[in-house]
Design an enzyme around this catalytic site. Structure first.
Site, short mmCIF file in Angstrom:
data_model
loop_
_atom_site.label_atom_id
_atom_site.label_comp_id
_atom_site.label_asym_id
_atom_site.label_seq_id
_atom_site.Cartn_x
_atom_site.Cartn_y
_atom_site.Cartn_z
CB CYS A 144 -6.75 -0.83 4.81
SG CYS A 144 -5.01 -1.32 4.90
CD GLU A 167 -2.30 4.04 3.09
OE1 GLU A 167 -3.50 4.22 3.32
OE2 GLU A 167 -1.89 3.22 2.23
CB CYS A 205 -2.33 1.22 6.11
SG CYS A 205 -1.70 0.44 4.60
CG HIS A 259 -1.98 -1.05 1.13
ND1 HIS A 259 -3.03 -1.12 2.03
CD2 HIS A 259 -2.17 -2.10 0.28
CE1 HIS A 259 -3.81 -2.14 1.74
NE2 HIS A 259 -3.30 -2.75 0.68
#
Length: 147
Positions: A96, A71, A99, A69
């Site tokens: 999410c 992040e 994360c 991801h």
């Protein structure tokens, strides 16, 4: 939102376009809120050294297992940087739950992102869990106006 918050969300949007993901491109910027200096950036994609094949990126069950991801990439791309009390800007999706845990562990103080898309149940559920985690860990979550 002030002009700097808008600029950093726009920068996250620009960075999202670097992703090779054909369905969802996400960008992230981590900023020192005092100096307004960009500390790190990331976008979603397969890990370094792993080939970005259409078979992997277009098959969601494979892609979801392999993708890193935005992040995560932003938090991992720079070693030795202290992200304590930094601001994290991410778009077009909120973080999410997975994360959120990393963001909390990194010491991020504020997360600025769009509201979750009410049409996508998976994102709504993930955002709800992340929101609860942020609240419990005293990470300020700011939903961008107009989103």
């Amino acid at each position: 939102m002030d002009k700097w918050e808008v600029r950093f969300l726009e920068l996250a949007h620009h960075i999202s376009r670097w992703s090779k993901d054909p369905s969802t491109q996400v960008g992230c910027v981590i900023v020192d809120p005092t100096s307004r200096r960009v500390l790190s950036m990331g976008f979603n994609g397969l890990p370094a050294g792993v080939e970005d094949t259409a078979e992997r990126l277009e098959n969601r069950s494979i892609k979801y297992e392999m993708i890193v991801h935005a992040e995560q990439n932003a938090l991992l791309s720079i070693s030795g940087v202290n992200f304590e009390h930094s601001d994290l800007y991410v778009t077009p999706l909120p973080p999410c739950a997975r994360c959120a845990g990393l963001i909390i562990q990194a010491g991020i103080g504020r997360v600025i992102c769009p509201r979750p898309d009410r049409q996508k149940k998976l994102w709504i559920d993930q955002a709800r869990i992340a929101e609860e985690m942020f609240k419990e860990a005293s990470v300020k979550l700011i939903y961008a106006s107009g989103s």
